[in-house]
Design a protein around this motif. Sequence first.
Motif, PDB file in Angstrom:
ATOM      1  N   ASP A   1       0.822  -1.209   0.000  1.00  0.00           N
ATOM      2  CA  ASP A   1       0.000   0.000   0.000  1.00  0.00           C
ATOM      3  C   ASP A   1       0.853   1.254   0.000  1.00  0.00           C
ATOM      4  O   ASP A   1       1.898   1.319   0.658  1.00  0.00           O
ATOM      5  CB  ASP A   1      -0.915   0.025   1.229  1.00  0.00           C
ATOM      6  CG  ASP A   1      -1.918  -1.116   1.223  1.00  0.00           C
ATOM      7  OD1 ASP A   1      -2.355  -1.510   0.123  1.00  0.00           O
ATOM      8  OD2 ASP A   1      -2.254  -1.615   2.317  1.00  0.00           O
ATOM      9  N   LEU A   2       0.381   2.258  -0.723  1.00  0.00           N
ATOM     10  CA  LEU A   2       0.951   3.604  -0.675  1.00  0.00           C
ATOM     11  C   LEU A   2       0.081   4.450   0.233  1.00  0.00           C
ATOM     12  O   LEU A   2      -1.130   4.582   0.002  1.00  0.00           O
ATOM     13  CB  LEU A   2       1.006   4.204  -2.079  1.00  0.00           C
ATOM     14  CG  LEU A   2       1.397   5.680  -2.191  1.00  0.00           C
ATOM     15  CD1 LEU A   2       2.822   5.911  -1.691  1.00  0.00           C
ATOM     16  CD2 LEU A   2       1.251   6.170  -3.630  1.00  0.00           C
ATOM     17  N   ARG A   3       0.668   5.017   1.288  1.00  0.00           N
ATOM     18  CA  ARG A   3      -0.078   5.842   2.231  1.00  0.00           C
ATOM     19  C   ARG A   3       0.567   7.218   2.326  1.00  0.00           C
ATOM     20  O   ARG A   3       1.786   7.328   2.496  1.00  0.00           O
ATOM     21  CB  ARG A   3      -0.122   5.188   3.617  1.00  0.00           C
ATOM     22  CG  ARG A   3      -0.925   3.903   3.659  1.00  0.00           C
ATOM     23  CD  ARG A   3      -1.034   3.321   5.050  1.00  0.00           C
ATOM     24  NE  ARG A   3       0.233   2.732   5.479  1.00  0.00           N
ATOM     25  CZ  ARG A   3       0.929   3.128   6.527  1.00  0.00           C
ATOM     26  NH1 ARG A   3       0.512   4.153   7.265  1.00  0.00           N
ATOM     27  NH2 ARG A   3       2.055   2.531   6.850  1.00  0.00           N
ATOM     28  N   VAL A   4      -0.259   8.252   2.224  1.00  0.00           N
ATOM     29  CA  VAL A   4       0.206   9.638   2.292  1.00  0.00           C
ATOM     30  C   VAL A   4      -0.609  10.346   3.358  1.00  0.00           C
ATOM     31  O   VAL A   4      -1.837  10.451   3.249  1.00  0.00           O
ATOM     32  CB  VAL A   4       0.053  10.347   0.936  1.00  0.00           C
ATOM     33  CG1 VAL A   4       0.581  11.775   1.023  1.00  0.00           C
ATOM     34  CG2 VAL A   4       0.776   9.569  -0.165  1.00  0.00           C
ATOM     35  N   THR A   5       0.074  10.835   4.408  1.00  0.00           N
ATOM     36  CA  THR A   5      -0.605  11.429   5.554  1.00  0.00           C
ATOM     37  C   THR A   5      -0.084  12.837   5.799  1.00  0.00           C
ATOM     38  O   THR A   5       1.129  13.026   5.985  1.00  0.00           O
ATOM     39  CB  THR A   5      -0.366  10.584   6.820  1.00  0.00           C
ATOM     40  OG1 THR A   5      -0.739   9.229   6.569  1.00  0.00           O
ATOM     41  CG2 THR A   5      -1.149  11.138   7.994  1.00  0.00           C
TER      42      THR A   5
ATOM     43  N   ARG B   1       5.259   8.562  -9.186  1.00  0.00           N
ATOM     44  CA  ARG B   1       4.483   8.711 -10.428  1.00  0.00           C
ATOM     45  C   ARG B   1       2.982   8.560 -10.199  1.00  0.00           C
ATOM     46  O   ARG B   1       2.183   9.011 -11.028  1.00  0.00           O
ATOM     47  CB  ARG B   1       4.968   7.692 -11.455  1.00  0.00           C
ATOM     48  CG  ARG B   1       6.341   8.000 -12.025  1.00  0.00           C
ATOM     49  CD  ARG B   1       6.839   6.881 -12.940  1.00  0.00           C
ATOM     50  NE  ARG B   1       5.928   6.629 -14.043  1.00  0.00           N
ATOM     51  CZ  ARG B   1       5.887   7.342 -15.160  1.00  0.00           C
ATOM     52  NH1 ARG B   1       6.715   8.369 -15.333  1.00  0.00           N
ATOM     53  NH2 ARG B   1       5.025   7.047 -16.119  1.00  0.00           N
ATOM     54  N   SER B   2       2.595   7.942  -9.100  1.00  0.00           N
ATOM     55  CA  SER B   2       1.177   7.755  -8.815  1.00  0.00           C
ATOM     56  C   SER B   2       0.580   8.879  -7.979  1.00  0.00           C
ATOM     57  O   SER B   2      -0.636   8.887  -7.736  1.00  0.00           O
ATOM     58  CB  SER B   2       0.963   6.419  -8.104  1.00  0.00           C
ATOM     59  OG  SER B   2       1.458   6.466  -6.777  1.00  0.00           O
ATOM     60  N   LEU B   3       1.403   9.832  -7.529  1.00  0.00           N
ATOM     61  CA  LEU B   3       0.916  10.916  -6.676  1.00  0.00           C
ATOM     62  C   LEU B   3       0.352  12.057  -7.533  1.00  0.00           C
ATOM     63  O   LEU B   3       0.988  12.470  -8.513  1.00  0.00           O
ATOM     64  CB  LEU B   3       2.050  11.446  -5.803  1.00  0.00           C
ATOM     65  CG  LEU B   3       2.632  10.459  -4.781  1.00  0.00           C
ATOM     66  CD1 LEU B   3       3.873  11.059  -4.117  1.00  0.00           C
ATOM     67  CD2 LEU B   3       1.585  10.096  -3.731  1.00  0.00           C
ATOM     68  N   PRO B   4      -0.795  12.600  -7.168  1.00  0.00           N
ATOM     69  CA  PRO B   4      -1.396  13.662  -7.990  1.00  0.00           C
ATOM     70  C   PRO B   4      -0.573  14.949  -8.013  1.00  0.00           C
ATOM     71  O   PRO B   4      -0.698  15.741  -8.948  1.00  0.00           O
ATOM     72  CB  PRO B   4      -2.762  13.888  -7.333  1.00  0.00           C
ATOM     73  CG  PRO B   4      -2.606  13.377  -5.936  1.00  0.00           C
ATOM     74  CD  PRO B   4      -1.652  12.234  -6.024  1.00  0.00           C
ATOM     75  N   GLN B   5       0.271  15.163  -7.007  1.00  0.00           N
ATOM     76  CA  GLN B   5       1.092  16.381  -6.963  1.00  0.00           C
ATOM     77  C   GLN B   5       2.315  16.302  -7.877  1.00  0.00           C
ATOM     78  O   GLN B   5       3.015  17.293  -8.070  1.00  0.00           O
ATOM     79  CB  GLN B   5       1.571  16.643  -5.533  1.00  0.00           C
ATOM     80  CG  GLN B   5       0.464  16.790  -4.505  1.00  0.00           C
ATOM     81  CD  GLN B   5       0.134  15.466  -3.818  1.00  0.00           C
ATOM     82  OE1 GLN B   5       0.387  14.392  -4.359  1.00  0.00           O
ATOM     83  NE2 GLN B   5      -0.434  15.562  -2.613  1.00  0.00           N
TER      84      GLN B   5
END
Length: 326
Positions: free
Chosen positions: A41-45, A168-172
């Motif tokens: 999983d990719l988690r961004v907090t 590459r999967s991050l919207p930013q």
Amino acid sequence: MPFTDLPPEQLESLREEIPEPEDFDAFWEETLRLSREAGGDLRVTPVEDTLLSTVDVHDVRFPGWHGQPVAAWLILPAGAGGPLPTVISYIGYAGGRGLPTDHLVYASAGYAHLVVDSRGQGHDTPDQYEASGPQWVRGFMTRGIQDPREHYYRRFITDCVRAVDAARSLPQVDPDRIIVRGNSQGGGLSIAVAGLAGQDVAAALPDVPFLCHFRRGAQVATEGPYVELVDYLRNHTRDDPERAFATLSYFDGVHFARRAQAPALFSVGLMDPVCPPSTVYAAYHRYAGATAIKVWPFANHSGGQGGTAPAHLRWLRDKGLSPAPG
């Protein structure tokens, strides 16, 4: 401090052939395939209390080697949308991602900045692997030295490539404008990623890179991680030195450089006792993409110090990789 290696004119003409494993590409194709297939999983907090007003900070956990979680900071210009050109930073030997306040330059210049923790070296990403066979007790150079499939840098380099996958999967993040960088160990890792990630990397910034031409490093370096290899071979006299160098050849920046197509700005300190200039030039001269090198004639392993970031930003601007104004 005198020159620690060859004089500049010999460095410029240095073209040493360094043997490459016949299965180098197959080894890395299998390694990356297995880790990607492992998922994770990719988690961004968001990090709320950073004491910083000009940047926004996120704690990131992305799947690395065999899906194991790797920590990173995502640091953005405050209120930025996206997608932004993105710098991915890899850290020098025995360090980790540290604190967000350690990494403010690139976000201040308008980039998204992903700072990758170092497996087993930083505080937040353990090395969840026990290699078999003997190793010297200090450092990471000889972990799994008898078998490339068990060597520490197989796991760590995989983490670093998977950081590009995660970014590459991050919207930013603008996936077409990803820059990999680092100094010393981080510089060597940036060369490896440029060689393995192909068109997913738009540019590389390896500063005084480590992990290049291991045999030469062991013969010439008087300080730093290459000395670990010398200590190991000195104290394990029953082991064949060629077996150790054969293992390390799978992680040599010279071989990754031959496969890297993204433009690169190298740097080298001509009085560097840790990463001797000849090891840096070995990778620089074999780099397949367009290259330039910033030479710091009187620098040791600190390289250009405060002059490094401005040199990066100017070079990236000239390559069309600066954030759009406004």
